[in-house]
Scaffold this motif. Structure first.
Motif, PDB file in Angstrom:
ATOM      1  N   MET A 170     -72.135 -59.354  20.607  1.00  0.00           N
ATOM      2  CA  MET A 170     -72.842 -58.204  21.113  1.00  0.00           C
ATOM      3  C   MET A 170     -73.626 -58.639  22.347  1.00  0.00           C
ATOM      4  N   SER A 171     -73.324 -58.096  23.499  1.00  0.00           N
ATOM      5  CA  SER A 171     -74.011 -58.478  24.725  1.00  0.00           C
ATOM      6  C   SER A 171     -75.226 -57.580  24.953  1.00  0.00           C
ATOM      7  N   VAL A 172     -76.021 -57.968  25.942  1.00  0.00           N
ATOM      8  CA  VAL A 172     -77.224 -57.203  26.266  1.00  0.00           C
ATOM      9  C   VAL A 172     -76.845 -55.839  26.824  1.00  0.00           C
ATOM     10  N   ASP A 173     -75.792 -55.779  27.655  1.00  0.00           N
ATOM     11  CA  ASP A 173     -75.347 -54.498  28.206  1.00  0.00           C
ATOM     12  C   ASP A 173     -74.851 -53.568  27.112  1.00  0.00           C
ATOM     13  N   ASN A 174     -74.134 -54.143  26.152  1.00  0.00           N
ATOM     14  CA  ASN A 174     -73.636 -53.354  25.033  1.00  0.00           C
ATOM     15  C   ASN A 174     -74.796 -52.834  24.192  1.00  0.00           C
ATOM     16  N   THR A 175     -75.808 -53.652  24.006  1.00  0.00           N
ATOM     17  CA  THR A 175     -76.983 -53.238  23.242  1.00  0.00           C
ATOM     18  C   THR A 175     -77.724 -52.114  23.956  1.00  0.00           C
ATOM     19  N   ALA A 176     -77.852 -52.218  25.269  1.00  0.00           N
ATOM     20  CA  ALA A 176     -78.522 -51.163  26.033  1.00  0.00           C
ATOM     21  C   ALA A 176     -77.757 -49.847  25.910  1.00  0.00           C
ATOM     22  N   GLN A 177     -76.438 -49.919  25.940  1.00  0.00           N
ATOM     23  CA  GLN A 177     -75.620 -48.713  25.783  1.00  0.00           C
ATOM     24  C   GLN A 177     -75.787 -48.128  24.379  1.00  0.00           C
ATOM     25  N   GLN A 178     -75.835 -48.999  23.374  1.00  0.00           N
ATOM     26  CA  GLN A 178     -76.030 -48.525  22.002  1.00  0.00           C
ATOM     27  C   GLN A 178     -77.418 -47.913  21.825  1.00  0.00           C
ATOM     28  N   GLU A 179     -78.431 -48.500  22.465  1.00  0.00           N
ATOM     29  CA  GLU A 179     -79.778 -47.920  22.415  1.00  0.00           C
ATOM     30  C   GLU A 179     -79.785 -46.521  23.018  1.00  0.00           C
ATOM     31  N   LEU A 180     -79.109 -46.371  24.142  1.00  0.00           N
ATOM     32  CA  LEU A 180     -79.038 -45.076  24.817  1.00  0.00           C
ATOM     33  C   LEU A 180     -78.359 -44.031  23.938  1.00  0.00           C
ATOM     34  N   GLU A 181     -77.253 -44.398  23.321  1.00  0.00           N
ATOM     35  CA  GLU A 181     -76.544 -43.481  22.416  1.00  0.00           C
ATOM     36  C   GLU A 181     -77.411 -43.131  21.204  1.00  0.00           C
ATOM     37  N   LEU A 182     -78.077 -44.141  20.645  1.00  0.00           N
ATOM     38  CA  LEU A 182     -78.941 -43.927  19.489  1.00  0.00           C
ATOM     39  C   LEU A 182     -80.080 -42.981  19.833  1.00  0.00           C
ATOM     40  N   ALA A 183     -80.697 -43.183  20.992  1.00  0.00           N
ATOM     41  CA  ALA A 183     -81.815 -42.331  21.407  1.00  0.00           C
ATOM     42  C   ALA A 183     -81.359 -40.893  21.625  1.00  0.00           C
ATOM     43  N   THR A 184     -80.201 -40.707  22.232  1.00  0.00           N
ATOM     44  CA  THR A 184     -79.684 -39.357  22.468  1.00  0.00           C
ATOM     45  C   THR A 184     -79.396 -38.647  21.145  1.00  0.00           C
ATOM     46  N   LYS A 185     -78.759 -39.337  20.219  1.00  0.00           N
ATOM     47  CA  LYS A 185     -78.469 -38.743  18.908  1.00  0.00           C
ATOM     48  C   LYS A 185     -79.762 -38.439  18.155  1.00  0.00           C
ATOM     49  N   TRP A 186     -80.749 -39.354  18.251  1.00  0.00           N
ATOM     50  CA  TRP A 186     -82.026 -39.147  17.569  1.00  0.00           C
ATOM     51  C   TRP A 186     -82.724 -37.903  18.108  1.00  0.00           C
ATOM     52  N   LEU A 187     -82.731 -37.719  19.419  1.00  0.00           N
ATOM     53  CA  LEU A 187     -83.361 -36.534  19.997  1.00  0.00           C
ATOM     54  C   LEU A 187     -82.656 -35.258  19.543  1.00  0.00           C
ATOM     55  N   ASP A 188     -81.316 -35.287  19.499  1.00  0.00           N
ATOM     56  CA  ASP A 188     -80.564 -34.114  19.030  1.00  0.00           C
ATOM     57  C   ASP A 188     -80.934 -33.764  17.592  1.00  0.00           C
ATOM     58  N   ILE A 189     -80.972 -34.756  16.733  1.00  0.00           N
ATOM     59  CA  ILE A 189     -81.297 -34.524  15.321  1.00  0.00           C
ATOM     60  C   ILE A 189     -82.736 -34.050  15.167  1.00  0.00           C
ATOM     61  N   THR A 190     -83.656 -34.632  15.921  1.00  0.00           N
ATOM     62  CA  THR A 190     -85.065 -34.250  15.841  1.00  0.00           C
ATOM     63  C   THR A 190     -85.266 -32.801  16.252  1.00  0.00           C
ATOM     64  N   ILE A 191     -84.641 -32.392  17.348  1.00  0.00           N
ATOM     65  CA  ILE A 191     -84.766 -30.999  17.796  1.00  0.00           C
ATOM     66  C   ILE A 191     -84.151 -30.054  16.774  1.00  0.00           C
ATOM     67  N   THR A 192     -83.019 -30.422  16.210  1.00  0.00           N
ATOM     68  CA  THR A 192     -82.387 -29.594  15.176  1.00  0.00           C
ATOM     69  C   THR A 192     -83.314 -29.433  13.972  1.00  0.00           C
ATOM     70  N   ASN A 193     -83.965 -30.518  13.567  1.00  0.00           N
ATOM     71  CA  ASN A 193     -84.892 -30.448  12.428  1.00  0.00           C
ATOM     72  C   ASN A 193     -86.123 -29.616  12.749  1.00  0.00           C
ATOM     73  N   PHE A 194     -86.631 -29.707  13.976  1.00  0.00           N
ATOM     74  CA  PHE A 194     -87.757 -28.859  14.380  1.00  0.00           C
ATOM     75  C   PHE A 194     -87.383 -27.387  14.278  1.00  0.00           C
ATOM     76  N   ILE A 195     -86.219 -27.034  14.774  1.00  0.00           N
ATOM     77  CA  ILE A 195     -85.782 -25.629  14.750  1.00  0.00           C
ATOM     78  C   ILE A 195     -85.575 -25.152  13.319  1.00  0.00           C
ATOM     79  N   GLU A 196     -85.030 -26.013  12.461  1.00  0.00           N
ATOM     80  CA  GLU A 196     -84.879 -25.652  11.043  1.00  0.00           C
ATOM     81  C   GLU A 196     -86.242 -25.404  10.399  1.00  0.00           C
ATOM     82  N   ASN A 197     -87.226 -26.271  10.714  1.00  0.00           N
ATOM     83  CA  ASN A 197     -88.582 -26.079  10.178  1.00  0.00           C
ATOM     84  C   ASN A 197     -89.170 -24.758  10.642  1.00  0.00           C
ATOM     85  N   MET A 198     -88.964 -24.408  11.904  1.00  0.00           N
ATOM     86  CA  MET A 198     -89.489 -23.142  12.423  1.00  0.00           C
ATOM     87  C   MET A 198     -88.848 -21.952  11.723  1.00  0.00           C
TER      88      MET A 198
END
Length: 148
Positions: free
Chosen positions: A1-29
Motif C-alpha cells: 500500500m503506497s502513500v498515494d494509494n492511501t491518500a486516494q482511499q482516504e478521499l474515497e472514504l471521506a466522500t462516502k462518509w459525507l454521503d452517509i452522514t447527510i443521508t442520516n441527517f435527512i432521515e432524522n429530520m
C-alpha cells in the motif's frame, strides 16, 4: 500500500462518509417531522479537499437555522419585529412567550454528528493501521517471524 494509494482511499472514504452522514441527517429530520418547507434538507453541501500538507479536509454545511431547530431556540418571528410593532402582539403574549406553540428541541444533528465523527475516526484508524502493518512487514527481513 503506497502513500498515494492511501491518500486516494482516504478521499474515497471521506466522500462516502459525507454521503452517509447527510443521508442520516435527512432521515432524522423526516423522523422528527422537520420538513416544513424542505429548505433545510436541500441546504446540505459537502466538499472534500486534500491539502498540500497531505491532510484531508472536509466541509459539511447547511442552513444556519437548522442549529436553532436542533436546540429548540429562536425568536419565532420575522427579522425586524420588535415589541412596539403590531406583529409582536399577534405572535407573542405580553411576557414574550409564543402563542402558537412552545418550542422544543428536536435533536436531528447533535447525537448523529457525534456518532458519525466517532465512526469516521474508527475508519481512519483502520485504514492507517493497515498501512502501518504493511510498512512494518515490508521493512522486516524475510527470515524473522513476528507474532502479534
Amino acid at each position: 500500500m503506497s502513500v498515494d494509494n492511501t491518500a486516494q482511499q482516504e478521499l474515497e472514504l471521506a466522500t462516502k462518509w459525507l454521503d452517509i452522514t447527510i443521508t442520516n441527517f435527512i432521515e432524522n429530520m423526516r423522523k422528527l417531522r422537520i420538513e416544513d418547507t424542505g429548505t433545510l434538507m436541500a441546504s446540505f453541501q459537502k466538499q472534500v479537499v486534500g491539502s498540500a500538507e497531505g491532510r484531508l479536509q472536509m466541509r459539511l454545511s447547511y442552513a444556519l437555522y437548522g442549529k436553532f431547530v436542533d436546540m429548540g431556540v429562536g425568536r419565532g418571528m420575522g427579522a425586524g419585529v420588535t415589541k412596539k410593532d403590531d406583529g409582536y402582539d399577534r405572535i407573542r403574549m405580553s411576557r414574550g412567550r409564543l402563542k402558537r406553540y412552545a418550542r422544543k428541541k428536536r435533536n436531528w444533528y447533535a447525537t448523529e454528528m457525534s456518532y458519525q465523527t466517532r465512526r469516521l475516526s474508527e475508519l481512519m484508524y483502520e485504514l492507517h493501521g493497515k498501512l502501518l502493518l504493511t510498512t512494518v512487514n515490508s521493512a522486516l527481513p524475510s527470515e524473522t517471524t513476528i507474532t502479534f
